[in-house]
Design a protein around this motif. Structure first.
Motif, PDB file in Angstrom:
ATOM      1  N   PHE A 140       0.815  -1.222   0.000  1.00  0.00           N
ATOM      2  CA  PHE A 140       0.000   0.000   0.000  1.00  0.00           C
ATOM      3  C   PHE A 140       0.848   1.271   0.000  1.00  0.00           C
ATOM      4  O   PHE A 140       0.322   2.364   0.176  1.00  0.00           O
ATOM      5  N   GLY A 141       2.137   1.133  -0.208  1.00  0.00           N
ATOM      6  CA  GLY A 141       2.990   2.298  -0.343  1.00  0.00           C
ATOM      7  C   GLY A 141       3.457   2.927   0.955  1.00  0.00           C
ATOM      8  O   GLY A 141       3.937   4.060   0.960  1.00  0.00           O
ATOM      9  N   PHE A 142       3.343   2.208   2.059  1.00  0.00           N
ATOM     10  CA  PHE A 142       3.836   2.737   3.328  1.00  0.00           C
ATOM     11  C   PHE A 142       5.359   2.743   3.323  1.00  0.00           C
ATOM     12  O   PHE A 142       5.993   1.853   2.761  1.00  0.00           O
ATOM     13  N   LYS A 143       5.925   3.763   3.966  1.00  0.00           N
ATOM     14  CA  LYS A 143       7.377   3.900   4.103  1.00  0.00           C
ATOM     15  C   LYS A 143       7.718   4.110   5.568  1.00  0.00           C
ATOM     16  O   LYS A 143       7.020   4.845   6.280  1.00  0.00           O
ATOM     17  N   GLU A 144       8.801   3.491   5.999  1.00  0.00           N
ATOM     18  CA  GLU A 144       9.244   3.660   7.380  1.00  0.00           C
ATOM     19  C   GLU A 144       9.834   5.053   7.573  1.00  0.00           C
ATOM     20  O   GLU A 144      10.696   5.491   6.819  1.00  0.00           O
ATOM     21  N   ILE A 145       9.347   5.735   8.615  1.00  0.00           N
ATOM     22  CA  ILE A 145       9.830   7.057   8.972  1.00  0.00           C
ATOM     23  C   ILE A 145      10.803   6.966  10.149  1.00  0.00           C
ATOM     24  O   ILE A 145      11.765   7.712  10.237  1.00  0.00           O
ATOM     25  N   ASP A 146      10.521   6.034  11.050  1.00  0.00           N
ATOM     26  CA  ASP A 146      11.356   5.872  12.244  1.00  0.00           C
ATOM     27  C   ASP A 146      10.960   4.548  12.896  1.00  0.00           C
ATOM     28  O   ASP A 146      10.080   3.834  12.401  1.00  0.00           O
ATOM     29  N   THR A 147      11.598   4.238  14.015  1.00  0.00           N
ATOM     30  CA  THR A 147      11.224   3.084  14.832  1.00  0.00           C
ATOM     31  C   THR A 147      11.202   3.547  16.283  1.00  0.00           C
ATOM     32  O   THR A 147      11.800   4.569  16.628  1.00  0.00           O
ATOM     33  N   GLN A 148      10.508   2.784  17.115  1.00  0.00           N
ATOM     34  CA  GLN A 148      10.574   3.053  18.552  1.00  0.00           C
ATOM     35  C   GLN A 148      10.227   1.782  19.313  1.00  0.00           C
ATOM     36  O   GLN A 148       9.527   0.902  18.808  1.00  0.00           O
ATOM     37  N   TRP A 149      10.761   1.732  20.551  1.00  0.00           N
ATOM     38  CA  TRP A 149      10.439   0.637  21.469  1.00  0.00           C
ATOM     39  C   TRP A 149       9.216   1.043  22.270  1.00  0.00           C
ATOM     40  O   TRP A 149       9.117   2.192  22.713  1.00  0.00           O
ATOM     41  N   VAL A 150       8.283   0.115  22.441  1.00  0.00           N
ATOM     42  CA  VAL A 150       7.040   0.377  23.174  1.00  0.00           C
ATOM     43  C   VAL A 150       6.758  -0.779  24.121  1.00  0.00           C
ATOM     44  O   VAL A 150       7.509  -1.746  24.164  1.00  0.00           O
ATOM     45  N   ALA A 151       5.636  -0.681  24.827  1.00  0.00           N
ATOM     46  CA  ALA A 151       5.198  -1.745  25.743  1.00  0.00           C
ATOM     47  C   ALA A 151       6.312  -2.105  26.724  1.00  0.00           C
ATOM     48  O   ALA A 151       6.703  -3.272  26.837  1.00  0.00           O
ATOM     49  N   ASN A 152       6.842  -1.073  27.392  1.00  0.00           N
ATOM     50  CA  ASN A 152       7.916  -1.260  28.378  1.00  0.00           C
ATOM     51  C   ASN A 152       9.130  -1.965  27.780  1.00  0.00           C
ATOM     52  O   ASN A 152       9.758  -2.798  28.438  1.00  0.00           O
ATOM     53  N   GLY A 153       9.419  -1.657  26.516  1.00  0.00           N
ATOM     54  CA  GLY A 153      10.598  -2.216  25.863  1.00  0.00           C
ATOM     55  C   GLY A 153      10.439  -3.632  25.356  1.00  0.00           C
ATOM     56  O   GLY A 153      11.409  -4.244  24.936  1.00  0.00           O
ATOM     57  N   LYS A 155       8.452  -4.515  22.733  1.00  0.00           N
ATOM     58  CA  LYS A 155       8.182  -4.517  21.299  1.00  0.00           C
ATOM     59  C   LYS A 155       8.889  -3.323  20.661  1.00  0.00           C
ATOM     60  O   LYS A 155       8.939  -2.239  21.238  1.00  0.00           O
ATOM     61  N   GLN A 156       9.394  -3.556  19.453  1.00  0.00           N
ATOM     62  CA  GLN A 156       9.888  -2.447  18.637  1.00  0.00           C
ATOM     63  C   GLN A 156       8.986  -2.357  17.425  1.00  0.00           C
ATOM     64  O   GLN A 156       8.675  -3.379  16.793  1.00  0.00           O
ATOM     65  N   VAL A 157       8.541  -1.135  17.103  1.00  0.00           N
ATOM     66  CA  VAL A 157       7.650  -0.937  15.982  1.00  0.00           C
ATOM     67  C   VAL A 157       8.304  -0.102  14.893  1.00  0.00           C
ATOM     68  O   VAL A 157       9.183   0.727  15.166  1.00  0.00           O
ATOM     69  N   SER A 158       7.869  -0.339  13.692  1.00  0.00           N
ATOM     70  CA  SER A 158       8.240   0.482  12.537  1.00  0.00           C
ATOM     71  C   SER A 158       7.121   1.490  12.354  1.00  0.00           C
ATOM     72  O   SER A 158       5.958   1.114  12.153  1.00  0.00           O
ATOM     73  N   LEU A 159       7.447   2.774  12.426  1.00  0.00           N
ATOM     74  CA  LEU A 159       6.470   3.845  12.272  1.00  0.00           C
ATOM     75  C   LEU A 159       6.373   4.176  10.788  1.00  0.00           C
ATOM     76  O   LEU A 159       7.382   4.529  10.160  1.00  0.00           O
ATOM     77  N   GLN A 160       5.182   4.030  10.236  1.00  0.00           N
ATOM     78  CA  GLN A 160       4.986   4.037   8.783  1.00  0.00           C
ATOM     79  C   GLN A 160       4.045   5.165   8.340  1.00  0.00           C
ATOM     80  O   GLN A 160       3.085   5.489   9.037  1.00  0.00           O
TER      81      GLN A 160
END
Length: 165
Positions: A140-153, A155-160
């Motif tokens: 769908f054309g999403f691009k990663e802008i950044d990443t961050q750790w969540v849920a008290n460290g 999980k790491q997510v790709s922010l799209q």
């Protein structure tokens, strides 16, 4: 071919939505009836997909300037003035292969364009890895802008971001 119907989610759907979310909680996050009710009240887009009158999937998304306290939502809100944020999309494994997720995203993108929203935002797990979600969002054309750790460290997510024409 099975007939798939998309419609706005209703309170009578919440039990089924919670069951779908629970089945994929490692990829989403825990949600009870109270949290779902709150998210539904904040959402700009909350639809279900029905197959043979059974809820097979749902998508829940919020606009900017919403009182949503998700750390991922807040990340986007701090950087972008106008967007719609996909809080969660879940498709039942029972209905895999029917392209229901694609139908929901196509409908969401149409909704965004109709409301003058030029950006769809979301995140997906990269730790633990979720390659199916990555492949889906790439389509769908999403691009990663950044990443961050969540849920008290835990999980790491790709922010799209997907920018709409």
């Amino acid at each position: 071919m099975k007939k798939i119907i998309l419609r706005d989610a209703l309170p009578k759907d919440f039990e089924s939505i919670l069951a779908l979310n629970d089945a994929e909680v490692q990829q989403t996050s825990a949600m009870d009836f109270q949290k779902l009710s709150q998210l539904a009240s904040l959402s700009a887009y909350h639809k279900v997909a029905l197959v043979d009158d059974k809820i097979a999937a749902f998508l829940l998304a919020m606009r900017e300037n919403t009182a949503y306290q998700s750390e991922n939502y807040r990340w986007f809100a701090a950087r972008y003035p106008h967007f719609i944020y996909v809080d969660r999309i879940v498709v039942s494994a029972e209905f895999g292969g029917l392209k229901i997720g694609s139908l929901l995203y196509t409908d969401l993108f149409d909704f965004a364009r109709a409301h003058g929203i030029a950006m769809v935002t979301c995140e997906y797990n990269i730790q633990p890895p979720n390659p199916a979600s990555q492949k889906f969002h790439d389509k769908f054309g999403f691009k990663e802008i950044d990443t961050q750790w969540v849920a008290n460290g835990s999980k790491q997510v790709s922010l799209q971001v997907a920018e709409l024409a």
